[in-house]
Motif scaffolding. Sequence first.
Motif, PDB file in Angstrom:
ATOM      1  N   VAL A   1       0.658  -1.062   0.027  1.00  0.00           N
ATOM      2  CA  VAL A   1       0.069   0.123   0.093  1.00  0.00           C
ATOM      3  C   VAL A   1       0.933   1.180  -0.145  1.00  0.00           C
ATOM      4  O   VAL A   1       1.694   1.279   0.628  1.00  0.00           O
ATOM      5  CB  VAL A   1      -0.967  -0.171   1.242  1.00  0.00           C
ATOM      6  CG1 VAL A   1      -1.795   1.273   1.154  1.00  0.00           C
ATOM      7  CG2 VAL A   1      -1.833  -0.956   1.237  1.00  0.00           C
ATOM      8  N   ALA A   2       0.550   2.217  -0.576  1.00  0.00           N
ATOM      9  CA  ALA A   2       1.168   3.551  -0.746  1.00  0.00           C
ATOM     10  C   ALA A   2       0.058   4.663  -0.759  1.00  0.00           C
ATOM     11  O   ALA A   2      -0.972   4.439  -1.060  1.00  0.00           O
ATOM     12  CB  ALA A   2       2.222   3.567  -2.080  1.00  0.00           C
TER      13      ALA A   2
ATOM     14  N   ILE B   1      -2.684   0.343  -4.215  1.00  0.00           N
ATOM     15  CA  ILE B   1      -2.575  -1.033  -4.014  1.00  0.00           C
ATOM     16  C   ILE B   1      -1.337  -1.530  -4.843  1.00  0.00           C
ATOM     17  O   ILE B   1      -1.865  -1.576  -5.965  1.00  0.00           O
ATOM     18  CB  ILE B   1      -3.689  -1.654  -3.824  1.00  0.00           C
ATOM     19  CG1 ILE B   1      -4.755  -1.275  -2.824  1.00  0.00           C
ATOM     20  CG2 ILE B   1      -3.508  -3.147  -3.643  1.00  0.00           C
ATOM     21  CD1 ILE B   1      -6.024  -1.905  -2.812  1.00  0.00           C
ATOM     22  N   ILE B   2      -0.213  -1.762  -4.359  1.00  0.00           N
ATOM     23  CA  ILE B   2       0.499  -2.354  -5.352  1.00  0.00           C
ATOM     24  C   ILE B   2       0.808  -3.939  -5.221  1.00  0.00           C
ATOM     25  O   ILE B   2       0.867  -4.617  -4.261  1.00  0.00           O
ATOM     26  CB  ILE B   2       2.089  -1.805  -4.927  1.00  0.00           C
ATOM     27  CG1 ILE B   2       2.045  -0.427  -4.529  1.00  0.00           C
ATOM     28  CG2 ILE B   2       3.301  -2.336  -5.803  1.00  0.00           C
ATOM     29  CD1 ILE B   2       1.809   0.476  -5.766  1.00  0.00           C
ATOM     30  N   ARG B   3       0.561  -4.300  -6.575  1.00  0.00           N
ATOM     31  CA  ARG B   3       0.674  -5.741  -6.861  1.00  0.00           C
ATOM     32  C   ARG B   3       1.699  -6.116  -7.866  1.00  0.00           C
ATOM     33  O   ARG B   3       1.375  -5.672  -8.951  1.00  0.00           O
ATOM     34  CB  ARG B   3      -0.720  -6.436  -7.261  1.00  0.00           C
ATOM     35  CG  ARG B   3      -1.535  -6.303  -6.080  1.00  0.00           C
ATOM     36  CD  ARG B   3      -2.927  -7.010  -6.512  1.00  0.00           C
ATOM     37  NE  ARG B   3      -3.974  -6.909  -5.404  1.00  0.00           N
ATOM     38  CZ  ARG B   3      -5.052  -6.078  -5.734  1.00  0.00           C
ATOM     39  NH1 ARG B   3      -4.999  -4.942  -6.491  1.00  0.00           N
ATOM     40  NH2 ARG B   3      -5.900  -5.837  -4.391  1.00  0.00           N
ATOM     41  N   GLY B   4       2.790  -6.566  -7.391  1.00  0.00           N
ATOM     42  CA  GLY B   4       4.138  -6.573  -8.615  1.00  0.00           C
ATOM     43  C   GLY B   4       4.412  -5.499  -8.959  1.00  0.00           C
ATOM     44  O   GLY B   4       4.796  -4.348  -8.406  1.00  0.00           O
TER      45      GLY B   4
ATOM     46  N   GLY C   1       9.248   1.418 -10.035  1.00  0.00           N
ATOM     47  CA  GLY C   1       9.121   0.065 -10.598  1.00  0.00           C
ATOM     48  C   GLY C   1       7.577  -0.100 -11.027  1.00  0.00           C
ATOM     49  O   GLY C   1       7.604  -1.273 -11.551  1.00  0.00           O
ATOM     50  N   ILE C   2       6.724   0.576 -11.169  1.00  0.00           N
ATOM     51  CA  ILE C   2       5.353   0.173 -11.755  1.00  0.00           C
ATOM     52  C   ILE C   2       5.343   0.409 -13.067  1.00  0.00           C
ATOM     53  O   ILE C   2       5.868   1.525 -13.427  1.00  0.00           O
ATOM     54  CB  ILE C   2       4.465   1.298 -10.719  1.00  0.00           C
ATOM     55  CG1 ILE C   2       4.667   1.191  -9.249  1.00  0.00           C
ATOM     56  CG2 ILE C   2       2.922   1.020 -11.042  1.00  0.00           C
ATOM     57  CD1 ILE C   2       4.228  -0.335  -8.511  1.00  0.00           C
ATOM     58  N   THR C   3       5.067  -0.224 -13.667  1.00  0.00           N
ATOM     59  CA  THR C   3       4.742  -0.324 -15.094  1.00  0.00           C
ATOM     60  C   THR C   3       3.467  -0.287 -15.614  1.00  0.00           C
ATOM     61  O   THR C   3       3.251   0.127 -16.878  1.00  0.00           O
ATOM     62  CB  THR C   3       5.393  -1.264 -15.908  1.00  0.00           C
ATOM     63  OG1 THR C   3       4.746  -2.549 -15.326  1.00  0.00           O
ATOM     64  CG2 THR C   3       6.794  -1.674 -15.691  1.00  0.00           C
ATOM     65  N   SER C   4       2.476  -0.524 -14.902  1.00  0.00           N
ATOM     66  CA  SER C   4       0.978  -0.103 -15.218  1.00  0.00           C
ATOM     67  C   SER C   4       0.029   0.322 -14.058  1.00  0.00           C
ATOM     68  O   SER C   4       0.486  -0.065 -12.733  1.00  0.00           O
ATOM     69  CB  SER C   4       0.306  -1.506 -15.746  1.00  0.00           C
ATOM     70  OG  SER C   4       0.150  -2.522 -14.798  1.00  0.00           O
TER      71      SER C   4
END
Length: 96
Positions: free
Chosen positions: A14-15, A43-46, A74-77
């Motif tokens: 979570v961010a 909510i970060i998933r991968g 590092g989030i790509t989508s």
Amino acid sequence: MGGCPMPADVEVVVAIIRAGRDYQGRAVAAAGGPGYEFTATAIIRGDTAEIIGGVGSLTPGLVREIERALGEHGITSAHWVRYGRQRPRMVERSAR
């Protein structure tokens, strides 16, 4: 169990997102400087962020800045809940 430690780990998923035209970061805002115009939970998933619970004023420019900041982590989508898109958006990576 007899004397062996139980394996465990913690994954942070979570961010909090804060953004605004004049926003200069948490420390500046806490010291009374310019605050933010928009905040949301991610909510970060991968390498994907689901952005929920947004409050405040959001412009296309702020969306680009938020996605740039996510890319630096590092989030790509990103899937923006209630931002007019039901499909995930690709996050542009920073040229750093």
